[in-house]
Write a protein that holds these residues in place. Structure first.
Motif, PDB file in Angstrom:
ATOM      1  N   PHE A  40       0.834  -1.198   0.000  1.00 37.39           N
ATOM      2  CA  PHE A  40       0.000   0.000   0.000  1.00 37.39           C
ATOM      3  C   PHE A  40       0.874   1.254   0.000  1.00 37.39           C
ATOM      4  O   PHE A  40       0.607   2.215  -0.720  1.00 37.39           O
ATOM      5  CB  PHE A  40      -0.957   0.014   1.199  1.00 37.39           C
ATOM      6  N   LEU A  41       1.938   1.234   0.817  1.00 41.80           N
ATOM      7  CA  LEU A  41       2.785   2.432   0.897  1.00 41.80           C
ATOM      8  C   LEU A  41       3.588   2.643  -0.389  1.00 41.80           C
ATOM      9  O   LEU A  41       3.866   3.785  -0.772  1.00 41.80           O
ATOM     10  CB  LEU A  41       3.688   2.361   2.129  1.00 41.80           C
ATOM     11  N   VAL A  42       3.929   1.565  -1.083  1.00 42.88           N
ATOM     12  CA  VAL A  42       4.531   1.716  -2.421  1.00 42.88           C
ATOM     13  C   VAL A  42       3.569   2.507  -3.306  1.00 42.88           C
ATOM     14  O   VAL A  42       3.960   3.460  -3.983  1.00 42.88           O
ATOM     15  CB  VAL A  42       4.811   0.342  -3.072  1.00 42.88           C
ATOM     16  N   LEU A  48       0.872   4.419  -2.424  1.00 43.89           N
ATOM     17  CA  LEU A  48       0.587   5.770  -1.943  1.00 43.89           C
ATOM     18  C   LEU A  48       1.759   6.711  -2.219  1.00 43.89           C
ATOM     19  O   LEU A  48       1.570   7.847  -2.680  1.00 43.89           O
ATOM     20  CB  LEU A  48       0.298   5.738  -0.436  1.00 43.89           C
ATOM     21  N   PHE A  49       2.972   6.250  -1.929  1.00 44.65           N
ATOM     22  CA  PHE A  49       4.144   7.117  -2.050  1.00 44.65           C
ATOM     23  C   PHE A  49       4.662   7.199  -3.485  1.00 44.65           C
ATOM     24  O   PHE A  49       5.545   8.009  -3.766  1.00 44.65           O
ATOM     25  CB  PHE A  49       5.277   6.625  -1.131  1.00 44.65           C
ATOM     26  N   LEU A 109       5.133  10.483  -5.247  1.00 46.85           N
ATOM     27  CA  LEU A 109       6.146  11.437  -4.782  1.00 46.85           C
ATOM     28  C   LEU A 109       7.371  11.454  -5.704  1.00 46.85           C
ATOM     29  O   LEU A 109       8.197  12.354  -5.615  1.00 46.85           O
ATOM     30  CB  LEU A 109       6.571  11.100  -3.347  1.00 46.85           C
ATOM     31  N   MET A 110       7.470  10.462  -6.572  1.00 45.18           N
ATOM     32  CA  MET A 110       8.591  10.416  -7.524  1.00 45.18           C
ATOM     33  C   MET A 110       8.544  11.664  -8.410  1.00 45.18           C
ATOM     34  O   MET A 110       7.513  11.974  -9.003  1.00 45.18           O
ATOM     35  CB  MET A 110       8.466   9.161  -8.393  1.00 45.18           C
ATOM     36  N   LEU A 123       2.253  14.440   2.766  1.00 40.47           N
ATOM     37  CA  LEU A 123       3.021  13.193   2.629  1.00 40.47           C
ATOM     38  C   LEU A 123       4.517  13.456   2.726  1.00 40.47           C
ATOM     39  O   LEU A 123       5.314  12.517   2.831  1.00 40.47           O
ATOM     40  CB  LEU A 123       2.715  12.526   1.281  1.00 40.47           C
ATOM     41  N   TYR A 181      11.871  12.569   0.550  1.00 36.49           N
ATOM     42  CA  TYR A 181      10.445  12.230   0.672  1.00 36.49           C
ATOM     43  C   TYR A 181      10.313  10.731   0.978  1.00 36.49           C
ATOM     44  O   TYR A 181      11.254   9.966   0.755  1.00 36.49           O
ATOM     45  CB  TYR A 181       9.679  12.599  -0.607  1.00 36.49           C
ATOM     46  N   PRO A 182       9.151  10.282   1.496  1.00 39.84           N
ATOM     47  CA  PRO A 182       8.986   8.868   1.859  1.00 39.84           C
ATOM     48  C   PRO A 182       9.069   7.921   0.652  1.00 39.84           C
ATOM     49  O   PRO A 182       8.562   8.236  -0.432  1.00 39.84           O
ATOM     50  CB  PRO A 182       7.577   8.822   2.454  1.00 39.84           C
ATOM     51  N   SER A 226       8.758   3.521  -0.064  1.00 35.70           N
ATOM     52  CA  SER A 226       8.540   2.179   0.479  1.00 35.70           C
ATOM     53  C   SER A 226       9.347   1.164  -0.324  1.00 35.70           C
ATOM     54  O   SER A 226       9.070   0.930  -1.500  1.00 35.70           O
ATOM     55  CB  SER A 226       7.051   1.823   0.437  1.00 35.70           C
TER      56      SER A 226
END
Lengths: 220, 220
Positions: free
Chosen positions: A115-117, A119-120, A123-124, A167, B189-190, B192
């Protein structure tokens, strides 16, 4: 033009009636991208992805065969890559298909590292031009993303709550007119401002630096 | 001494047999803290929280009465507070009860703004002395947290995957001996790093700045 992107998250959490919606949309020229196991889920629901992306590592031999036999355009992520399969799905939608909107299904639930892969992944830096065109949806949540600037979100009557989540580090976050306001808030780590509510039809918010997720949510 | 902290997340995701485990532990002097709706869930499963914390806003009048009648030590979060109820639960465990370990149940699933409140609550500076004493558990995931330094995590045979997630900016993250290694990775930034695996019984990792979550996970 719209693209649906199916990741491999648990189908119990998918928005109600999503497969019928996607089948109808695909007939009206929306595109469908399957990412890894998302392809297997789509085909099992009689939807043929226009494009399959991923490394397909998590698929069994039978599942790989099903994808190979059904999908015309199969793209392989390079083994030594510095982006994830969900990012590859989004980049394909925006840069190759020139989509105006990406609706991501199967991003939530199950394994939290996954999930965090998902969601985040927004941000790339190469996804920053497309941030506000990405929507991740499940049964209880609609997740949006915004870059710095002034923004407005509209009330959706079937979702009681709205959360604002920086985030990343954020500079001067202002929640101007929701039930719980915030003024020039700056912090260098993520914070979830949950359970806010609309008092009007719109909420205005702004910030100068960072990426903020806006999540419409509802109880089950 | 151990403290179990029950948040209000969906019970379908709770670890198997958790209520029996907690009942047994409580008899052996472990503490139980209910946070908001977590109190109602505990009492419904015949476990009386030692301490209730929260603003209790989300509870119905009947539920508030049930908590009032059952819990001896009920603590109210101040209305204008700069911490969340989950943070109040953790601070109560570490500072008032002097717990050596906090096991958080009900942090995951359902509304994502809520889940992110729970996940990110450990980033609050007053929790940094206790980071490595916090564990959030559901059926598929065990979530740990670490501050800067050198650390080692041990293989748990029933969990196939291990993810390393920098929840904040991170400096010089090294994953020294898992299946997929990482060397001096820095980012603001975060990110995963999911689906990693043990090749030995231990994984060593280190970083100089930031907070990293380590998530053991498994497929359903």
């Amino acid at each position: 033009m719209k693209t649906y992107i199916f990741l491999g998250g648990p189908t119990e959490l998918y928005p109600q009636d999503i497969f019928n919606e996607v089948a109808r949309a695909q007939k009206n020229n929306a595109n469908v991208i399957g990412v890894d196991h998302g392809n297997v889920i789509l085909i099992a629901h009689q939807i043929i992805p226009d494009i399959a992306v991923g490394d397909y590592d998590s698929l069994s031999t039978t599942e790989k065969k099903i994808v190979a036999e059904n999908v015309a355009d199969i793209r392989f992520a390079p083994p030594e890559k510095d982006f994830t399969d969900s990012q590859m799905g989004l980049i394909t939608a925006f840069e190759d298909l020139k989509s105006g909107e990406a609706i991501v299904i199967g991003a939530t639930g199950g394994r939290i590292d996954h999930f965090l892969v998902n969601l985040f992944c927004v941000l790339m830096p190469n996804l920053s031009p497309y941030l506000d065109k990405i929507k991740m949806i499940d049964q209880q949540n609609i997740i949006h993303f915004f870059g710095p600037g002034s923004h407005q979100v509209k009330k959706i009557p079937t979702y009681k709550y709205i959360g604002f989540i920086n985030l990343t580090a954020v500079k001067n976050l202002n929640l101007i007119n929701p039930k719980y306001q915030l003024h020039d808030f700056s912090v260098n780590y993520p914070v979830s401002w949950a359970s806010n509510e609309f008092i009007d039809d719109y909420i205005d918010f702004s910030f100068e630096k960072g990426i903020v997720s806006v999540i419409y949510s509802r109880d089950k």
